[in-house]
Motif scaffolding. Structure first.
Motif, PDB file in Angstrom:
ATOM      1  N   GLN A   1      36.459  44.503  34.783  1.00  0.00           N
ATOM      2  CA  GLN A   1      35.951  45.732  34.197  1.00  0.00           C
ATOM      3  C   GLN A   1      37.098  46.714  33.955  1.00  0.00           C
ATOM      4  O   GLN A   1      37.976  46.866  34.800  1.00  0.00           O
TER       5      GLN A   1
ATOM      6  N   THR B   1      39.006  50.163  33.893  1.00  0.00           N
ATOM      7  CA  THR B   1      38.956  51.328  34.785  1.00  0.00           C
ATOM      8  C   THR B   1      39.296  52.573  33.982  1.00  0.00           C
ATOM      9  O   THR B   1      39.593  52.497  32.787  1.00  0.00           O
ATOM     10  N   GLN B   2      39.316  53.711  34.646  1.00  0.00           N
ATOM     11  CA  GLN B   2      39.663  54.965  33.976  1.00  0.00           C
ATOM     12  C   GLN B   2      41.160  55.072  33.721  1.00  0.00           C
ATOM     13  O   GLN B   2      41.588  55.891  32.912  1.00  0.00           O
ATOM     14  N   SER B   3      41.956  54.274  34.421  1.00  0.00           N
ATOM     15  CA  SER B   3      43.404  54.252  34.183  1.00  0.00           C
ATOM     16  C   SER B   3      43.670  53.410  32.941  1.00  0.00           C
ATOM     17  O   SER B   3      43.207  52.274  32.855  1.00  0.00           O
TER      18      SER B   3
ATOM     19  N   ARG C   1      44.244  49.448  32.679  1.00  0.00           N
ATOM     20  CA  ARG C   1      44.050  48.789  33.972  1.00  0.00           C
ATOM     21  C   ARG C   1      42.618  48.285  34.097  1.00  0.00           C
ATOM     22  O   ARG C   1      41.683  48.931  33.659  1.00  0.00           O
ATOM     23  N   ARG C   2      42.491  47.099  34.713  1.00  0.00           N
ATOM     24  CA  ARG C   2      41.187  46.485  34.919  1.00  0.00           C
ATOM     25  C   ARG C   2      41.000  46.198  36.404  1.00  0.00           C
ATOM     26  O   ARG C   2      41.959  46.209  37.160  1.00  0.00           O
ATOM     27  N   ARG C   3      39.752  45.937  36.794  1.00  0.00           N
ATOM     28  CA  ARG C   3      39.492  45.542  38.174  1.00  0.00           C
ATOM     29  C   ARG C   3      38.532  44.364  38.187  1.00  0.00           C
ATOM     30  O   ARG C   3      37.661  44.242  37.327  1.00  0.00           O
TER      31      ARG C   3
ATOM     32  N   PHE D   1      43.255  44.774  41.157  1.00  0.00           N
ATOM     33  CA  PHE D   1      43.582  45.683  40.063  1.00  0.00           C
ATOM     34  C   PHE D   1      44.755  45.125  39.278  1.00  0.00           C
ATOM     35  O   PHE D   1      45.762  44.715  39.876  1.00  0.00           O
TER      36      PHE D   1
ATOM     37  N   LEU E   1      38.838  52.731  47.937  1.00  0.00           N
ATOM     38  CA  LEU E   1      38.744  53.546  46.715  1.00  0.00           C
ATOM     39  C   LEU E   1      38.083  54.871  47.008  1.00  0.00           C
ATOM     40  O   LEU E   1      38.470  55.903  46.483  1.00  0.00           O
TER      41      LEU E   1
END
Length: 107
Positions: free
Chosen positions: A63, A65-67, A70-72, A83, A102
């Motif tokens: 998914q 991420t807000q960065s 970057r995904r998680r 990450f 987190l």
């Protein structure tokens, strides 16, 4: 923990590269569970490595991420998250953190 670029039917398997922080995370996780139950430590470390290998074949599975970039990816059967961004020809594993970390603002 690197994996070479290799071809497979239907596409390429990307190289997995573990950042120093991710390597330290994996060692810390294994060390903690080693004190609790050595068999859990081995199983959990293997699950994390298998999850990273899956990302070498399906890098967009995680998914966003807000960065930026970057995904998680949740390690199946655990509360641990991997990450990573997707880079040209490889997937850099940046961190491996428990979901509770987190909430504590660790990432």
């Amino acid at each position: 923990m690197d994996r070479r670029l290799a071809s497979r039917p239907g596409g390429l398997v990307l190289d997995i590269r573990w950042a120093l922080l991710a390597q330290a995370d994996l060692k810390r996780i294994a060390s903690y569970y080693q004190r609790v139950d050595p068999s859990i430590a081995v199983d959990l470390a293997e699950r994390i490595v298998r999850a990273a290998r899956l990302l070498s074949e399906l890098p967009r599975a995680g998914q966003a991420t807000q960065s930026a970039g970057r995904r998680r990816w949740r390690v199946p059967g655990t509360q641990y998250l991997i990450f990573y961004p997707i880079a040209a020809g490889h997937v850099p594993i940046l961190r491996v953190l428990h979901g509770a970390q987190l909430l504590a603002g660790r990432l």
